[in-house]
Design an enzyme around this catalytic site. Structure first.
Site: not given
Length: 385
Positions: A151, A221, A316, A349-350
């Protein structure tokens, strides 16, 4: 595979001013870092791991027997793991402007005797790389075996290959991009606005007021976390499941996904600094090394010398595989040695933080190959490429 066990952070103070891309400079700053493994005699086995937005220098190992103190990439780094600390000397550095030890907005500005707050200078990915290079100099490391990151960390690895082409032999860029899309910048701005408009922000000087802009941090967040997950992953984990089994006909929590996001937001607001969040998201937005080359990524990467590993993940949508394709094509245009893997994973993405066997195998094989190149070294008996 075994754990690194208990680890401890180190720190290094720098008095020489660091010129920043903004034209400002910062002096009398400290970088916090951790190291794992043993540096070999000719210092050729060092690997720098660059961190993402809410991570830090604490890459692997633990601070106590409590599993919650485990490093953010502990599944990747350690004895017998893909980045094997029996072979490599791994360094994790906390970036300037962070809230995890390196000098940042929460620290006292020596010029005023008060916390920097919103007056901490805006930093860029390139500024971080320059500070990391100074740390490497101080540790006697003139060339890294590899610089690696996922990232935002991948952006730093890419910047290393451009700014210091002779100082790394391998560049490992995972779930990253050569620049943010307009949509990504939009998400970052909405998150920043949530913080900036929180009444407890106080123009960035909330430390003096004894408060934290928690509501802004929570919303920032929650928004960010949505972009880290894929629709498929959320559907499997939460679907439209109701927390109480029926609609409450109000504006509280009805769905499990709402409960999850609020939990993540609450937890984040307890440990992360709002000024740091603003700084780091701006660094994300500003990263665009091709800007100085008329947007031509091939020209941008023409002076690179490293070999490259790029990894992307099919779901992602924040840093989509197409962004990695752009980097791969530009590197191929420059006749660089490139290994590319696109992992079909459902976690969005994680996924770069998780234990996908195919992903881990790709990274392991790449670092085993990199280890073979180190003069005077060879793979340990029994290891397979």
């Amino acid at each position: 595979m075994t754990s690194l066990g208990i680890v401890a952070p180190q720190s290094m103070f720098f008095s020489t001013p660091l010129p920043l891309q903004s034209g400002a400079e910062i002096a009398d700053y400290t970088l916090v870092y951790e190291t794992y493994g043993t540096l070999n005699a000719d210092h050729s086995n060092a690997v720098l791991v660059c961190h993402a937005l809410n991570a830090s220098h604490h890459v692997a190992g633990s601070y106590s027997e409590d599993a919650s103190t485990k490093g953010w990439w502990d599944n990747m780094v350690g004895p017998g793991k893909p980045l094997d600390t029996d072979k490599f000397f791994v360094i994790g550095v906390n970036n300037l402007g962070s809230c995890f030890g390196s000098t940042g907005p929460m620290h006292v500005n020596p010029a005023t005797g008060k916390p920097y707050g919103a007056h901490f200078p805006v930093v860029t990915v390139e500024d971080w790389v320059q500070s990391q290079a100074r740390l490497a100099d101080a540790l006697g490391i003139q060339q890294f075996a590899a610089v690696m990151g996922g990232s935002l960390g991948g952006m730093q690895a890419l910047a290393w290959s451009i700014l210091f082409p002779e100082r790394l032999r391998h560049c490992v860029v995972i779930a990253s991009t050569p620049k943010l899309t307009a949509q990504n910048i939009a998400f970052d701005d909405v998150a920043r606005q949530a913080i900036l408009t929180d009444p407890d922000y106080h123009g960035g000087d909330y430390y003096a007021h004894g408060v934290v802009p928690k509501n802004g941090l929570r919303v920032a967040r929650m928004l960010g976390h949505i972009t880290y997950l894929s629709d498929d992953d959320m559907a499997v984990k939460f679907g439209r499941d109701l927390r109480s089994g029926s609609y409450q006909f109000g504006f509280g929590i009805d769905f499990e996904i709402e409960s999850y996001l609020r939990y993540q937001g609450d937890k984040f607001s307890e440990y992360f600094d709002a000024n740091t969040y603003l700084l780091i998201t701006k660094a994300l937005d500003y990263f665009d090394p091709a800007k100085d080359f008329g947007g031509d990524l091939t020209k941008t990467l023409s002076n690179t010398r490293a070999q490259f590993l790029l990894v992307s993940f099919s779901t992602d949508w924040r840093f989509a595989p197409e962004r990695s394709h752009e980097m791969v094509q530009a590197l191929v245009n420059n006749k660089r040695t490139v290994t590319y893997a696109e992992i079909d994973a459902s976690h969005g993405h994680d996924a770069f933080l998780l234990d996908d066997a195919r992903y881990m195998s790709v990274v392991r094989a790449y670092f085993e190959r990199a280890y073979k190149e180190i003069d005077g070294s060879s793979l340990k008996a029994g290891a397979q490429l």
